[in-house]
Scaffold this active site. Structure first.
Site, short mmCIF file in Angstrom:
data_model
loop_
_atom_site.label_atom_id
_atom_site.label_comp_id
_atom_site.label_asym_id
_atom_site.label_seq_id
_atom_site.Cartn_x
_atom_site.Cartn_y
_atom_site.Cartn_z
CE LYS A 149 38.08 5.91 81.94
NZ LYS A 149 36.67 6.05 82.23
CE LYS A 175 34.28 -0.08 78.27
NZ LYS A 175 34.32 1.38 78.42
CG ASP A 177 34.66 5.97 79.14
OD1 ASP A 177 33.87 5.20 79.71
OD2 ASP A 177 35.67 6.45 79.69
CD GLU A 178 30.87 5.48 80.77
OE1 GLU A 178 31.71 4.61 80.49
OE2 GLU A 178 31.07 6.39 81.61
CG HIS A 267 29.60 0.44 79.49
ND1 HIS A 267 28.94 1.04 80.54
CD2 HIS A 267 30.91 0.70 79.69
CE1 HIS A 267 29.82 1.66 81.32
NE2 HIS A 267 31.03 1.45 80.83
CG HIS A 300 31.29 -3.34 81.98
ND1 HIS A 300 32.25 -2.43 82.36
CD2 HIS A 300 31.37 -3.42 80.63
CE1 HIS A 300 32.86 -1.95 81.29
NE2 HIS A 300 32.33 -2.54 80.21
CE LYS A 306 35.45 4.54 87.91
NZ LYS A 306 35.88 5.43 86.86
CD GLN A 370 37.89 -0.85 80.44
OE1 GLN A 370 38.59 -0.35 79.56
NE2 GLN A 370 37.58 -0.21 81.56
CB VAL A 371 42.93 -1.29 83.41
CG1 VAL A 371 43.64 -0.32 84.34
CG2 VAL A 371 42.82 -2.66 84.08
C1 CAP Z 1 36.37 2.33 83.73
C2 CAP Z 1 35.15 2.84 83.03
C3 CAP Z 1 33.87 2.00 83.06
C4 CAP Z 1 33.45 1.54 84.40
C5 CAP Z 1 31.98 1.21 84.54
C6 CAP Z 1 34.80 4.18 83.62
O1 CAP Z 1 37.37 3.29 83.81
O2 CAP Z 1 35.42 3.02 81.69
O3 CAP Z 1 32.86 2.77 82.46
O4 CAP Z 1 34.21 0.42 84.65
O5 CAP Z 1 31.76 0.48 85.66
O6 CAP Z 1 34.49 5.09 82.86
O7 CAP Z 1 34.77 4.30 84.81
P1 CAP Z 1 38.49 3.31 84.97
P2 CAP Z 1 31.39 -1.06 85.66
O8 CAP Z 1 39.31 2.08 84.75
O9 CAP Z 1 39.26 4.58 84.75
O10 CAP Z 1 37.79 3.30 86.28
O11 CAP Z 1 32.45 -1.80 84.94
O12 CAP Z 1 31.33 -1.38 87.09
O13 CAP Z 1 30.08 -1.15 84.97
MG MG Z 2 33.54 4.12 81.25
#
Ligand code: CAP
Ligand code: MG
Length: 425
Positions: A149, A175, A177-178, A267, A300, A306, A370-371
């Site tokens: 991040k 990982k 990000d999406e 994802h 996921h 959050k 996943q953190v």
């Molecule tokens: C987590 C994450 C994932 C989310 C998606 C994000 O980051 O990479 O995309 O977990 O949600 O961008 O938010 P954080 P889910 O650890 O900073 O929150 O797993 O519910 O599909």
């Molecule tokens: Mg993400």
């Protein structure tokens, strides 16, 4: 003649090859559950608004609503209605026009019971939980992943360096990000190449297996190219945003991954647009089932952090990913997976070391954690964040209370002091 009422038959007993859908229906004003359910069965199989006069054999493909309890209706679809191995076709039927019918105010697919024939017409997971554990050489503990991040903006060199620190600190999977794919500030091939170099270094230094959930999401041919690149650089995984990419492309990539022997991390970005409203859309557990049938290896499932999605829902998602069969409940149909490999549920979204334990208590340790922010936001930096995450897992696995473990592990202590045990919003 066939008309709406012909799609309701409360005496019908489903056949072995039928696909069954459990719908939650809120009929519009003036419509009973019977009216609404028969319309849903009709529009999602082979009926329409007008009475029709087809040859007799066509009726054999009509769906039958055979059970109504409160707002729940079960509809059975004859197996021959579907093209085997074609997920878009199946979904255009059971999850197509019906969501817009004026006869319903709300319509939600709570669950699907997939018959053996349809399940077996798809590729299935290549690795599943067992295979992924083998790749990662991790026998029992939860597998860890971290996403750098901010989500996007790092240059490829910076990204790879963060990956190195994460791996070095004890994280198993880096990982993407999406929304990181092949932008100009961080080109796909360069990021992959540099990350693989860093991975080699981290593996040597830690003596542990490390891997990279590299996001190949793009147009289908491009995804296939990127999967090949991931293999050529020696990686074991690809990541796909399965919902924004689309099910057909997931099938194509899955085929390619068989030849390349690559595991697929799914994802689910976009899922909440149709699974969040409890009265409309499709439950996440159904997406888990579709993903498993199509052959992803991990997906996921939510993490009570959050993002929306609470305990029961996450448990159901996990069940659909990880069990060999499940019994019927109020909003779940029984399912036999006929030997399809269980896939790894990935808990994510606003997690940090103070709140991961409850996921292990709830789901066991056959999951991935996943953190992102909860590692990258560590006051002492990325390496410390990664160490703290690993320490929280080690504490759990050695049955030592987190607080007690933190006394001798300063990274964990700092993280707990920072975020406590609260769920972020
Ligand atoms: C987590 C994450 C994932 C989310 C998606 C994000 O980051 O990479 O995309 O977990 O949600 O961008 O938010 P954080 P889910 O650890 O900073 O929150 O797993 O519910 O599909
Ligand atoms: Mg993400």
């Amino acid at each position: 003649m066939i008309e709406y009422k012909d799609f309701l038959n409360l005496k019908y007993t489903p056949k072995k090859d039928d696909l069954i859908v459990l719908f939650k229906i809120k009929p519009s004003k003036g419509f009973s559950m019977k009216d609404a359910s028969s319309r849903v069965a009709s529009e999602s199989s082979n009926g329409t608004w007008a009475a029709l006069f087809p040859p007799e054999h066509i009726k054999e493909l009509s769906a039958q609503c055979y059970d109504i309890k409160g707002n729940y209706a079960k509809i059975a679809y004859p197996g021959d209605l579907f093209e085997q191995g074609n997920m878009p076709q199946i979904l255009s039927s059971i999850a197509g026009n019906i969501f817009g019918m004026k006869a319903v105010d709300g319509l939600r697919i709570e669950d699907v019971k997939w018959p053996e024939k349809i399940i077996k017409s798809f590729m299935h997971p290549q690795f599943g939980i067992e295979g992924v554990r083998k790749i990662m050489k991790i026998k029992k503990r939860p597998i860890t992943a971290t996403v750098p991040k901010p989500k996007v903006g790092y240059y490829a060199e910076e990204h790879a360096k963060i990956g190195y620190d994460l791996w070095l600190g004890g994280v198993d999977l880096l990982k993407d990000d999406e929304n990181l794919s092949n932008q100009k500030f961080n080109p796909f091939e360069k990021r992959l190449r540099l990350s693989m170099k860093m991975r080699e270094k981290a593996e040597k230094e830690t003596g542990e297996k490390k891997s990279y959930l590299v996001n190949i999401t793009a147009e289908t041919d491009e995804m296939v190219k990127r999967a090949k690149m991931a293999k050529d650089y020696g990686n074991e995984y690809v990541m796909i945003d399965i919902l924004t990419a689309g099910w057909a492309s997931v099938q194509t990539v899955r085929k390619k991954c068989q030849d390349l022997k690559l595991a697929i991390h799914a994802h689910r970005a976009f899922h909440a647009s149709f699974d969040r409203n409890p009265n409309h859309g499709m439950a996440m557990k159904v997406l888990c089932e579709i993903a498993r049938i199509q052959g992803v290896d991990q997906i996921h499932i939510g993490g009570m952090g959050k993002l929306a999605g609470e305990k029961e829902e996450i448990k159901e998602n996990w069940t659909k990913c990880s069990s060999s069969s499940n019994n019927e409940t109020k909003n779940m149909l029984e399912q036999n997976w006929f030997g399809t490999k269980p896939i790894l549920g990935v808990c994510s979204g606003g997690l940090h070391v103070g709140i991961v334990e409850r996921l292990f208590n709830m789901l066991g340790t056959d999951i991935a954690i996943q953190v992102g922010g909860g590692v990258l936001g560590h006051p002492d930096g990325v390496l410390a964040g990664a160490k703290a995450l690993r320490q929280s897992i080690d504490a759990y696995m050695s049955k030592i209370p987190l607080k007690e473990y933190a006394e001798k592990h300063k990274e964990l202590k700092t993280a707990l002091n920072s975020w406590g045990y609260e769920t972020p919003i």
